[in-house]
Scaffold this active site. Structure first.
Site, PDB file in Angstrom:
ATOM      1  N   ARG A 263       0.660  -1.327   0.194  1.00  0.00           N
ATOM      2  CA  ARG A 263      -0.659   0.038   0.331  1.00  0.00           C
ATOM      3  C   ARG A 263       1.166   1.304  -0.434  1.00  0.00           C
ATOM      4  O   ARG A 263       1.457   1.832   0.634  1.00  0.00           O
ATOM      5  CB  ARG A 263      -0.881  -0.012   0.905  1.00  0.00           C
ATOM      6  CG  ARG A 263      -1.197   1.180   1.221  1.00  0.00           C
ATOM      7  CD  ARG A 263      -2.305   1.912   2.631  1.00  0.00           C
ATOM      8  NE  ARG A 263      -3.182   2.809   2.675  1.00  0.00           N
ATOM      9  CZ  ARG A 263      -2.921   3.483   3.683  1.00  0.00           C
ATOM     10  NH1 ARG A 263      -2.230   3.245   4.438  1.00  0.00           N
ATOM     11  NH2 ARG A 263      -3.452   4.848   3.208  1.00  0.00           N
TER      12      ARG A 263
ATOM     13  N   GLU B 100      -7.419   8.463   6.752  1.00  0.00           N
ATOM     14  CA  GLU B 100      -7.837   9.347   7.978  1.00  0.00           C
ATOM     15  C   GLU B 100      -7.897  10.593   7.362  1.00  0.00           C
ATOM     16  O   GLU B 100      -7.608  11.774   7.948  1.00  0.00           O
ATOM     17  CB  GLU B 100      -5.937   9.165   8.089  1.00  0.00           C
ATOM     18  CG  GLU B 100      -5.825   7.791   9.342  1.00  0.00           C
ATOM     19  CD  GLU B 100      -4.483   7.466  10.049  1.00  0.00           C
ATOM     20  OE1 GLU B 100      -3.621   8.639  10.236  1.00  0.00           O
ATOM     21  OE2 GLU B 100      -4.613   6.918  10.403  1.00  0.00           O
TER      22      GLU B 100
ATOM     23  N   ASN C 204      -6.727   2.064   9.926  1.00  0.00           N
ATOM     24  CA  ASN C 204      -5.919   2.094  10.379  1.00  0.00           C
ATOM     25  C   ASN C 204      -5.950   2.121  12.156  1.00  0.00           C
ATOM     26  O   ASN C 204      -6.605   3.091  13.001  1.00  0.00           O
ATOM     27  CB  ASN C 204      -4.953   3.603   9.760  1.00  0.00           C
ATOM     28  CG  ASN C 204      -5.146   3.655   9.020  1.00  0.00           C
ATOM     29  OD1 ASN C 204      -4.995   2.587   7.836  1.00  0.00           O
ATOM     30  ND2 ASN C 204      -4.512   4.719   8.547  1.00  0.00           N
TER      31      ASN C 204
ATOM     32  N   TYR D 291      -3.963   1.833  16.169  1.00  0.00           N
ATOM     33  CA  TYR D 291      -3.305   1.424  16.466  1.00  0.00           C
ATOM     34  C   TYR D 291      -3.347   1.558  18.297  1.00  0.00           C
ATOM     35  O   TYR D 291      -2.377   0.457  19.233  1.00  0.00           O
ATOM     36  CB  TYR D 291      -2.404   2.897  16.505  1.00  0.00           C
ATOM     37  CG  TYR D 291      -1.181   2.795  14.932  1.00  0.00           C
ATOM     38  CD1 TYR D 291      -0.310   2.578  15.070  1.00  0.00           C
ATOM     39  CD2 TYR D 291      -2.037   3.129  13.984  1.00  0.00           C
ATOM     40  CE1 TYR D 291       0.329   3.002  13.923  1.00  0.00           C
ATOM     41  CE2 TYR D 291      -2.038   3.812  12.575  1.00  0.00           C
ATOM     42  CZ  TYR D 291       0.177   3.362  12.670  1.00  0.00           C
ATOM     43  OH  TYR D 291       0.272   3.378  11.519  1.00  0.00           O
TER      44      TYR D 291
ATOM     45  N   GLU E  73      -2.957   0.086   8.370  1.00  0.00           N
ATOM     46  CA  GLU E  73      -2.450   0.051   9.057  1.00  0.00           C
ATOM     47  C   GLU E  73      -2.302  -0.239  10.668  1.00  0.00           C
ATOM     48  O   GLU E  73      -3.262  -0.018  11.623  1.00  0.00           O
ATOM     49  CB  GLU E  73      -1.768   1.498   9.243  1.00  0.00           C
ATOM     50  CG  GLU E  73      -1.217   2.224   7.960  1.00  0.00           C
ATOM     51  CD  GLU E  73      -0.919   4.498   7.760  1.00  0.00           C
ATOM     52  OE1 GLU E  73      -1.141   4.144   9.437  1.00  0.00           O
ATOM     53  OE2 GLU E  73      -1.387   4.661   7.118  1.00  0.00           O
TER      54      GLU E  73
HETATM   55  C1  FCB Z   1      -0.881   7.200  10.693  1.00  0.00           C
HETATM   56  C2  FCB Z   1      -0.252   7.638   9.308  1.00  0.00           C
HETATM   57  C3  FCB Z   1       0.796   7.219   8.944  1.00  0.00           C
HETATM   58  C4  FCB Z   1       1.661   7.078   9.942  1.00  0.00           C
HETATM   59  C5  FCB Z   1       1.239   6.099  11.077  1.00  0.00           C
HETATM   60  C6  FCB Z   1       2.104   5.686  12.186  1.00  0.00           C
HETATM   61  O1  FCB Z   1      -1.675   8.929  11.525  1.00  0.00           O
HETATM   62  O2  FCB Z   1      -1.700   7.730   8.110  1.00  0.00           O
HETATM   63  O3  FCB Z   1       1.537   7.911   8.178  1.00  0.00           O
HETATM   64  O4  FCB Z   1       2.010   8.057  10.123  1.00  0.00           O
HETATM   65  O5  FCB Z   1       0.251   7.509  11.449  1.00  0.00           O
END
Ligand code: FCB
Length: 462
Positions: A80, A169, A303, A305, A363
């Protein structure tokens, strides 16, 4: 979640890694590329840690062949990446830069030749500066310009690229860029931020029929940054605060895409908080806009985290019920809690509440303070643990019926982490910036095994 020692993924599950143009390409003003808002922002003193810029970054613009070879070495099924709009259209619309078209066209060919499926993100935050000068995302004309760009790009690559992600995002583009000012273009105005969010969504909706017209086999989606919000205590105030944060981050974007319109509680919140001046908030929403935004998508990109634990500021600490939620210790270098269960919860909610046809994790990953050991290797065991635990959580979601089709690690290689510059390393591959040498970390070798076996083994629970 029950402890499990291994998880095998469905046949055909896509294993990938992700990057974005500004974070890796460099060559910011070469071969006819125009200036983007991130070029302007990073060249403005005080905006990025250490004065870092993406001028050179990973020099991927010149080293892409070798980078594709590394991807092949890892056995990736998919990659990607995002396209720099200003490399294709230096002023955002009008004059096309043939060298830019050529660069992405050759990259796609090389990927396909290596057996790697390209997943193209059209917009990962690097708006052409000329369009910002014309008003940027708060201006509706930028959404119109995006459709022209989407037409050009899908017309050029649509014979070979079948997976398209309109935006990465939009929350971050709109809120972090136009309200918090921590990202380009560095503005701090709620009115602008809400208009920007709307125009990003509108550009998404408008561009989908155009991409489909240029590419009959296209599967098109959008990537959102989503987090579960846990109230810090069972108090009513904390629960209300968590739901509100959920609305601002998650539902503001999910709901209109899922044909539910903007969430009424958050429309009211923005209206109340910004009083008279914003009494006519949302007047940028025109007839038919919400229908355009609700155009069906083939998949949602997620995405993930970490989660967010929310405590209401309206209630003094000692009036709340005793705190029952504790953050896991040992956050990542970003200060983010490691909370794999949040991915499982999020995927379940997305599927059982929203019913998008398919989901991809576009992500997921972690920054750690990696060290090159005496042997010359990077033993990033914490990153392996992070990835493994999140993949186990994803497997549990699949077992529960979630149509998760693939997973993209963030990131293929260390890169320019926005306002943090090069201080945060997320890569599977270490980048030594002065020499541009790539060193695959232990996590890269681990990921290669996962891909080859289509299975994650969790020794820690056995
Ligand atoms: C996300 C972004 C990516 C990277 C990660 C850690 O928000 O899409 O570009 O910075 O965080």
């Amino acid at each position: 979640m029950p402890a499990s020692t291994s998880a095998t993924f469905p046949p055909g599950f896509i294993w990938g890694a992700a990057t974005s143009s500004y974070q890796i390409e460099g060559a910011w003003n070469e071969d006819g590329k125009g200036e983007s808002i991130w070029d302007r922002f990073s060249h403005t003193p005080g905006k990025v840690a250490n004065g870092d810029t993406g001028d050179i970054a990973c020099d991927h613009y010149h080293r892409w062949r070798k980078d594709v070879a590394w991807m092949k070495e890892l056995g990736l099924n998919a990659y990607r990446f995002s396209v720099s709009w200003a490399r294709l259209l230096p002023r955002g619309r009008g004059q096309v830069n043939p060298a830019g078209v050529d660069f992405y066209s050759r990259l796609v060919d090389a990927l396909l030749e290596a057996g790697i499926e390209p997943f193209v993100t059209l917009y990962h935050w690097d708006l052409p500066q000329a369009l910002q000068d014309g008003g940027g995302w708060p201006a509706r004309v930028t959404a119109e310009a995006f459709v022209e760009y989407a037409d050009l790009l899908s017309g050029t690559l649509g014979d070979r690229v079948t997976h398209w992600i309109t935006f990465n995002e939009p929350y971050v583009s709109a809120i972090v860029g136009y309200l918090e000012g921590r990202h380009a273009p560095g503005h701090t105005d709620l009115d602008e931020a809400l208009a920007a969010a709307h125009h990003l969504l509108l550009a998404h909706g408008w561009s989908i029929p155009v991409i489909r017209r240029n590419c009959v086999r296209a599967e098109v989606g959008i990537t959102l940054n989503l987090s579960p919000h846990t109230p810090a205590s069972p108090s009513t105030a904390d629960r209300a605060a968590a739901w509100q944060r959920d609305g601002i981050l998650n539902r503001w974007f999910l709901d209109p895409i899922a044909a539910r319109g903007y969430p009424a509680d958050i429309v009211q919140h923005y209206g109340q908080h910004y009083g008279q001046h914003y009494g006519h908030a949302m007047d940028f929403v025109e007839a038919d806009d919400l229908d355009a935004i609700a155009v069906p998508i083939d998949f949602l990109g997620v995405n993930y985290y970490c989660r967010s634990v929310v405590r209401s500021s309206a209630v003094p600490e000692d009036e709340n019920a005793r705190r029952t939620v504790f953050l896991n210790p040992n956050p990542t270098e970003m200060g983010w809690e490691v909370y794999p269960a949040g991915l499982h919860d999020l995927l379940g909610r997305l599927h059982f509440d929203y019913r998008f046809p398919a989901l991809y994790i576009t992500e997921n990953g972690a920054a750690y303070r990696d060290r090159i050991g005496d042997s010359g290797q990077v033993e990033d065991l914490l990153r392996i643990k992070y990835l493994k635990e999140h993949l186990m959580a994803a497997a549990q979601a699949i077992a529960a019926g979630v149509p998760l089709r693939g997973y993209f690690a963030w990131s293929l290689m260390d890169n320019f982490e926005w306002a943090h510059g090069y201080s945060k390393r997320f890569g599977l591959i270490h980048v030594d910036y002065p020499s541009q040498r790539r060193i695959p970390k232990a996590s890269a070798y681990w990921y290669r095994q996962v891909i080859a076996a289509n299975t994650v083994v969790d020794y820690s629970t056995s």
